[in-house]
Motif scaffolding. Structure first.
Motif, PDB file in Angstrom:
ATOM      1  N   VAL A 149       0.839  -1.203   0.000  1.00 41.45           N
ATOM      2  CA  VAL A 149       0.000   0.000   0.000  1.00 41.45           C
ATOM      3  C   VAL A 149       0.871   1.249   0.000  1.00 41.45           C
ATOM      4  O   VAL A 149       2.028   1.224   0.414  1.00 41.45           O
ATOM      5  CB  VAL A 149      -0.944   0.023   1.222  1.00 41.45           C
ATOM      6  N   ASN A 150       0.278   2.351  -0.475  1.00 47.72           N
ATOM      7  CA  ASN A 150       0.941   3.652  -0.423  1.00 47.72           C
ATOM      8  C   ASN A 150       0.000   4.629   0.248  1.00 47.72           C
ATOM      9  O   ASN A 150      -1.190   4.692  -0.081  1.00 47.72           O
ATOM     10  CB  ASN A 150       1.296   4.129  -1.831  1.00 47.72           C
ATOM     11  N   ASN A 151       0.517   5.386   1.223  1.00 46.87           N
ATOM     12  CA  ASN A 151      -0.337   6.279   1.998  1.00 46.87           C
ATOM     13  C   ASN A 151      -0.453   7.685   1.417  1.00 46.87           C
ATOM     14  O   ASN A 151      -1.002   8.588   2.056  1.00 46.87           O
ATOM     15  CB  ASN A 151       0.127   6.353   3.458  1.00 46.87           C
ATOM     16  N   GLY A 152       0.044   7.888   0.194  1.00 46.32           N
ATOM     17  CA  GLY A 152      -0.093   9.185  -0.460  1.00 46.32           C
ATOM     18  C   GLY A 152      -1.300   9.210  -1.381  1.00 46.32           C
ATOM     19  O   GLY A 152      -1.895   8.173  -1.691  1.00 46.32           O
ATOM     20  N   PHE A 153      -1.666  10.394  -1.839  1.00 43.09           N
ATOM     21  CA  PHE A 153      -2.828  10.516  -2.718  1.00 43.09           C
ATOM     22  C   PHE A 153      -2.501  11.233  -4.022  1.00 43.09           C
ATOM     23  O   PHE A 153      -3.376  11.492  -4.838  1.00 43.09           O
ATOM     24  CB  PHE A 153      -3.969  11.231  -1.995  1.00 43.09           C
ATOM     25  N   SER A 154      -1.230  11.560  -4.228  1.00 42.26           N
ATOM     26  CA  SER A 154      -0.796  12.211  -5.451  1.00 42.26           C
ATOM     27  C   SER A 154       0.225  11.311  -6.140  1.00 42.26           C
ATOM     28  O   SER A 154       1.276  11.031  -5.577  1.00 42.26           O
ATOM     29  CB  SER A 154      -0.172  13.584  -5.137  1.00 42.26           C
ATOM     30  N   PHE A 155      -0.101  10.870  -7.356  1.00 42.10           N
ATOM     31  CA  PHE A 155       0.763   9.918  -8.062  1.00 42.10           C
ATOM     32  C   PHE A 155       1.140  10.448  -9.438  1.00 42.10           C
ATOM     33  O   PHE A 155       0.463  11.290 -10.010  1.00 42.10           O
ATOM     34  CB  PHE A 155       0.052   8.569  -8.225  1.00 42.10           C
ATOM     35  N   LYS A 156       2.222   9.885  -9.956  1.00 42.76           N
ATOM     36  CA  LYS A 156       2.657  10.207 -11.314  1.00 42.76           C
ATOM     37  C   LYS A 156       3.229   8.954 -11.946  1.00 42.76           C
ATOM     38  O   LYS A 156       3.428   7.930 -11.285  1.00 42.76           O
ATOM     39  CB  LYS A 156       3.713  11.315 -11.294  1.00 42.76           C
ATOM     40  N   ASN A 157       3.495   9.039 -13.239  1.00 42.00           N
ATOM     41  CA  ASN A 157       4.091   7.932 -14.001  1.00 42.00           C
ATOM     42  C   ASN A 157       3.284   6.648 -13.877  1.00 42.00           C
ATOM     43  O   ASN A 157       3.824   5.570 -13.686  1.00 42.00           O
ATOM     44  CB  ASN A 157       5.531   7.671 -13.526  1.00 42.00           C
ATOM     45  N   VAL A 158       1.964   6.783 -13.973  1.00 40.87           N
ATOM     46  CA  VAL A 158       1.126   5.589 -13.898  1.00 40.87           C
ATOM     47  C   VAL A 158       1.290   4.791 -15.184  1.00 40.87           C
ATOM     48  O   VAL A 158       1.206   5.319 -16.270  1.00 40.87           O
ATOM     49  CB  VAL A 158      -0.348   5.966 -13.700  1.00 40.87           C
ATOM     50  N   GLY A 159       1.528   3.523 -15.085  1.00 40.64           N
ATOM     51  CA  GLY A 159       1.758   2.669 -16.238  1.00 40.64           C
ATOM     52  C   GLY A 159       2.921   1.757 -15.945  1.00 40.64           C
ATOM     53  O   GLY A 159       2.839   0.896 -15.089  1.00 40.64           O
ATOM     54  N   ARG A 160       4.038   1.959 -16.634  1.00 37.53           N
ATOM     55  CA  ARG A 160       5.216   1.129 -16.388  1.00 37.53           C
ATOM     56  C   ARG A 160       5.731   1.333 -14.978  1.00 37.53           C
ATOM     57  O   ARG A 160       6.174   0.399 -14.308  1.00 37.53           O
ATOM     58  CB  ARG A 160       6.326   1.454 -17.406  1.00 37.53           C
ATOM     59  N   SER A 161       5.734   2.572 -14.507  1.00 35.50           N
ATOM     60  CA  SER A 161       6.206   2.853 -13.154  1.00 35.50           C
ATOM     61  C   SER A 161       5.148   3.630 -12.399  1.00 35.50           C
ATOM     62  O   SER A 161       4.278   4.259 -12.982  1.00 35.50           O
ATOM     63  CB  SER A 161       7.516   3.657 -13.194  1.00 35.50           C
ATOM     64  N   LEU A 162       5.207   3.575 -11.096  1.00 31.51           N
ATOM     65  CA  LEU A 162       4.228   4.238 -10.246  1.00 31.51           C
ATOM     66  C   LEU A 162       4.951   4.822  -9.048  1.00 31.51           C
ATOM     67  O   LEU A 162       5.603   4.112  -8.299  1.00 31.51           O
ATOM     68  CB  LEU A 162       3.159   3.235  -9.774  1.00 31.51           C
ATOM     69  N   SER A 163       4.854   6.125  -8.872  1.00 28.05           N
ATOM     70  CA  SER A 163       5.508   6.750  -7.732  1.00 28.05           C
ATOM     71  C   SER A 163       4.583   7.819  -7.155  1.00 28.05           C
ATOM     72  O   SER A 163       3.703   8.338  -7.840  1.00 28.05           O
ATOM     73  CB  SER A 163       6.845   7.377  -8.140  1.00 28.05           C
TER      74      SER A 163
END
Length: 274
Positions: A149-163
């Protein structure tokens, strides 16, 4: 920097939606060939038992069924009565994706044309009373007894990578209890009861209790075993150093220094013997 959190998303392969039995015995999900509300419930003889039809619906599990009405998901009982309000953009069935049968996943603000389960957005675990147990920005299916799980709500690079620019990674169990605190920049799913984690930009290794069996102080890691290749060199620069690695041995790199460990975190002085 490309990071192989895509490994995490490959949980689609490792643990798909569970096949759930109809434990309501008398009710079965059916679908009409046309109409805006094609889903309904029947008895074993195909007699309609719940008058209302729904946009989408799932089989009963733990005496509740997930149904979609007016573009929102909620849960009904075997009488067709609403038990959990229609307020979610997407939900799983109770017990789906490896979680306990008293646990369902509920999401808000899903992205159209993407698999809702694997889309980062506000994601809650709810119980059969509709109470929220926990909320994260991303919840993976259960793999080897744990969900990343990740406790953040703002993501980028959805697809090959997720951060996440604000969140950190940890693990919960099938009951939704946080077993490993969210404190890692990056985390791989567990294989052979170990996971590789990055904290403050440096790599280490933890066991399923969250203990760091290899301290997070290394620049890179290579690990090859059955059905898995982890190579952070390749993630960053495309450099492939698999030829220096032996199956089942963990190689940690501190600049140009290479250190070998076994899967319990014990240092191996002469890995060539393995």
């Amino acid at each position: 920097m490309k990071q192989s959190i895509s490994i995490l998303l490959l949980s689609v392969f490792f643990c798909s939606c569970s096949s759930l039995k109809n434990n309501s015995k008398s009710l079965y999900l059916a679908r009409a060939n046309s109409g805006k509300t094609p889903f309904y419930y029947t008895d074993i003889y195909d007699n309609i038992k719940i008058k209302e039809h729904f946009q989408e619906a799932r089989q009963f599990c733990n005496k509740l069924a997930a149904v979609k009405r007016n573009s929102k998901w909620g849960f009904i009982n075997s009488k067709g009565e609403m038990k959990i309000p229609f307020q979610y953009d997407w939900v799983s069935s109770f017990g789906e994706f490896g979680f306990n049968q008293n646990i369902a996943i509920a999401k808000a603000n899903i992205i159209k044309d993407r698999n809702p389960m694997f889309t980062p957005s506000k994601t809650a675990l709810i119980n059969i009373k509709g109470d929220t147990i926990a909320v994260y920005g991303f919840i993976s299916p259960i793999t080897n007894g744990l969900s990343i799980v990740n406790n953040g709500f703002s993501f980028k690079n959805v697809g090959r990578s997720l951060s996440s620019s604000e969140g950190l990674w940890g693990c919960i169990n099938k009951k939704g209890k946080e077993i490993i605190k969210c404190k890692y920049d990056l985390m791989y799913p567990f294989y052979n009861n170990i996971s590789f984690v990055r904290k403050n930009g440096l790599w280490g290794c933890i066991n399923k209790k969250g203990k760091e069996i290899i301290e997070c102080k290394y620049n890179n890691v290579i690990y090859i075993d059955d059905n898995i290749v982890i190579n952070t060199f390749n993630d960053i620069s495309g450099e492939n150093k698999k030829e220096i690695s032996k199956k089942g041995i963990i190689y940690m790199f501190l600049q140009e220094i290479k250190v070998a460990f076994d899967k319990k975190g014990n240092r191996i002085k002469n890995p060539s013997k393995y």
